[in-house]
Design an enzyme around this catalytic site. Sequence first.
Site, PDB file in Angstrom:
ATOM      1  N   ASP A   1       0.794  -1.227   0.000  1.00  0.00           N
ATOM      2  CA  ASP A   1       0.000   0.000   0.000  1.00  0.00           C
ATOM      3  C   ASP A   1       0.824   1.273   0.000  1.00  0.00           C
ATOM      4  O   ASP A   1       0.262   2.357   0.032  1.00  0.00           O
ATOM      5  CB  ASP A   1      -0.954   0.012   1.202  1.00  0.00           C
ATOM      6  CG  ASP A   1      -0.215   0.026   2.541  1.00  0.00           C
ATOM      7  OD1 ASP A   1       1.024  -0.104   2.538  1.00  0.00           O
ATOM      8  OD2 ASP A   1      -0.888   0.147   3.576  1.00  0.00           O
TER       9      ASP A   1
ATOM     10  N   ARG B   1      -3.941   5.332   6.196  1.00  0.00           N
ATOM     11  CA  ARG B   1      -4.175   5.189   4.770  1.00  0.00           C
ATOM     12  C   ARG B   1      -5.217   6.177   4.287  1.00  0.00           C
ATOM     13  O   ARG B   1      -5.649   7.061   5.013  1.00  0.00           O
ATOM     14  CB  ARG B   1      -4.597   3.749   4.462  1.00  0.00           C
ATOM     15  CG  ARG B   1      -3.449   2.756   4.602  1.00  0.00           C
ATOM     16  CD  ARG B   1      -3.855   1.373   4.190  1.00  0.00           C
ATOM     17  NE  ARG B   1      -4.650   1.380   2.961  1.00  0.00           N
ATOM     18  CZ  ARG B   1      -5.043   0.289   2.333  1.00  0.00           C
ATOM     19  NH1 ARG B   1      -4.729  -0.891   2.818  1.00  0.00           N
ATOM     20  NH2 ARG B   1      -5.766   0.351   1.235  1.00  0.00           N
TER      21      ARG B   1
ATOM     22  N   PRO C   1       6.936  -6.853   5.238  1.00  0.00           N
ATOM     23  CA  PRO C   1       6.338  -5.700   4.548  1.00  0.00           C
ATOM     24  C   PRO C   1       6.505  -4.370   5.277  1.00  0.00           C
ATOM     25  O   PRO C   1       6.150  -3.334   4.721  1.00  0.00           O
ATOM     26  CB  PRO C   1       4.859  -6.079   4.467  1.00  0.00           C
ATOM     27  CG  PRO C   1       4.629  -6.942   5.651  1.00  0.00           C
ATOM     28  CD  PRO C   1       5.910  -7.700   5.881  1.00  0.00           C
TER      29      PRO C   1
END
Length: 725
Positions: free
Chosen positions: A55, A294, A398
Site C-alpha cells: 500500500d 491510509r 512488509p
Amino acid sequence: MTAPTNPKIKHSNTDVLIIGAGPSGLMAATWLARAGVPFRIIDKRSNEIFSGQADGLQCRSLEVLKSFSGSTFDMTALDSAWKMGNHMIEMCFWSPDENGQLVRSGRIPDTIPGISRFQQVVIHQGYIEKWFEESIKHFSGNEVHVERPYLPLNISIDETAAEDQDAYAVEVLVKDLSKDNLSQPEQFSAKVANGLYRQFEGDQEKFYANLSADLENDPNANTEDYEVIHCKYVLGSDGAHSWVRKQLGIDMDGETTDFVWGVLDMVPITDFPDIRNRCGIHSKDSGSVMVIPRENDLVRFYIQLKEVDRDPATKTDKAEYTGNVNDKKASTKGRIDRSKITPELILKNAQEIMKPFKLEMTDLHWFTGYQIGQRVSPRFDKLSRVFISGDACHTHSPKAGQGMNVSMMDTFNLGFKLALVCKGLAKLDILKTYESERLGVARDLIAFDHKLSRMFSGKPMIPNSKTLEEGVDMDEFHKAFLKGNEFASGTIVDYADSILVDKSNTEEPDSDGRAFSYFASKVPVGRRLQTNLILAQADGRPYHIVDRLLSDGRFRVLIFPGDVKAHPENLETLNKFDAYLQAKDHFSKKYTPVNALDNSVIDVITIHATNRHDVEIFDFPEFTRPVDFKGRRDYWRLYSGVGPTYHEGDVDAYEAYGIDKKKGAIIIVRPDGYVSKVTEYNLGGLDEVGNYFERFMIPQEGKVLPKRSIDVDDTDRFTKPLLAV
C-alpha cells in the site's frame, strides 16, 4: 519441458510475454507499451482489483510514475495516487518509560527533507494496478490489456537460438481458465477478504494440479483452451512462489524466523493520539505494532502476534533455510496454522500492545498473517531470455514499505533494455546488466529488512532499568529507522560501472560510495539524476529537468555549454558540435534508423548558463532548435539553466550540479533517468559520448523507415511511442 506439438493447438508470436500482472509486471508492460514493443501480459487471477497487499509508494516510485507523464498527457497512476493517497509526513515512536508505561519517545519526518520533490504516500494496491492497466491501454492505443485468467503450464528455451537477437527462442504453453471456474483467489474460509492463502508455498501447485493435462496423450483435451506463445523474451513477475522461477530451477537463498505478525486494514476507534501518523510502537512485554494511516479513514496495523498455533507437519529441529543471513532459531516451531489467524485474534494482540490506550475496530477491509523471512534469488535470469522480478526473486517483511516499490523498480530497470533490444537498437549484452544491477539492490534490501524487522520484533530495553535483561535499544532503533528511510526512499540506488554506466572520469568514491566527475561535481554517476528547474529559452517557462527526460526509451545527451555570453568561445564550440551531430558516422545519426525523427533514439538537449534575456534562440546552432519534415520547429531542446523566473525564484542548475559556467560539461542519462557518464564540454568530450554508445548500440544505416508524408495528420504524436519512429 518441451511445449506440445498438437496441431490443433493455437500458436502465436510476441516479442515479450509477461507472466503476472502485479505492480512489477505492470511496470514492465507500461515500458513496452510506451516504447511500442509487441508484448502480452497474462495473469491467472480473474479479478482485476485485489484487496490488501502492498500500500505504500516511496519517493522514487512516484518520480518514476511522473516520468511516464508528458506535457500533453498524464499517466493515470501518478496524478491519482498523489491526489488520493494519504501523504506520510511524520513518523512517531512509542516505547516504555522507566515505569514500563507506553510514551511517545521521538518524532522524525517520514521522508527525509530534500531527498525528492515527492513524499511517501499510502494507497490501496488495487487502485495502483487499475491505474497501470488504464495507462497501458492508453499508451498502446487500446491494443493491449491484461489477459485473464491464463495459466502457464510449460516453458522451453531453444538454447541454440539464444544468441540470435531476432529469434523467438522461448515457447510457453498457456491455458485459458475462464471455463474452469478455478481462477478465483482463495480466502481461506474467512468471510472478510484476506491474504492468508498468498503467504504459503504449495497452494498454487495444489490448486492447479488438475490443469496440467498431457495434451499429447489425452484425446479428450479441449485444445481450444490452450495456446503456445512463441516469445523472444519472458518475464516472470508471478510472486513469491513464482512458477517461472521454479521452471528455471532457481532456488531462493535466505531464512524464515519465528516472528509472526498479523495485518488489519480497518477504521480504528481509539484514543491513541498519533493514529493518523506513521508509528512504531514497542510495548514492555506484549510485542510491537506499526501504524500506517491510509486513504479515507482507513489505517493499516502490523501487529506482532505472541502465540499462534503451528502446523505440526512443518515443525523442524533446525532452520529450513540457509543463505546470506543466518538465524539458528529459524523455523524450529514450524509454519503457522492459517486457520487459527482471525481478525479478532490480531485485534486482541494489538489491544494488549497499545495499553493503556483503547482500540476497537469497525469497517474491516482486509487482514492477513505472515512469518517474517528474508530470501533472495542468486540469479535473476536464464540465458538473458527468461527473467524474474519482484517477489519472484526477493521476499521480506512488509513493514519497510519496499515490496511493491523495489518490485516495480526491478522492471523499470529491465523494461527499457528489453525495448532497445526488441527494436534492434541495442545488443543483447545490455540485458546482462539487469541481474548485475538489481541483484545488488535486492541483497541490500534483505540486509536492511533483516536488521529492521528484528529490531521491530524484539523486546525493548527499559530506560535506566537495573535488570540485566537485554533488549532493543530504542535510541539505536530510531537511528536505524532514520538511516533506513534514505534507503527506503529508493533515491540512493547506485549502479556500478558496466556497459551502461561509465565511471571512468570519476574521482574516488566519497563516504557514501558516490562517484563524482570533476566536470559535474554534484552529479553522482550511476545514480538517478536529481531534478532541478531549467527555463525554456523560447518562452521562459520553468521545467523540472527530469520532466523533460520522459520514460519513453530514449537516451539523453545533456550539453551544458556554460555562459555563452560571458565566454563567446563556448558558443563557437557549440557551433562546431552542429556539424558533428549532423554527420552520419557520429552517434546522433549513426544509431537512429533512416527517416526516423532525429531525436527518436538519442535526444540531445542544450542547457546554457546565460540569462535568457541576453541571448536569442537564433543565436544558437541548428541542432538546438531543429525543424522536422513539416518545417515545425522544436523549441524544447534549448534551455537556460541560470536566471530569474517570474513566479518560482531564481534558477541555477549549474550550481546544483556542480558545473563550472566557463568550462561546461556533457552528461549522458539512460532511458531510466540514471546518469551513465559525465565528460568535458569540447569535441573530445563529444567523441567520448560516441565511444560510450559504440559499446552496445547497433548502427542503423541498414534500417530504413518509410518517408513521412507532409500531409500526414500526426497530431497524436506526443502520446504515441517515440522510440525509433
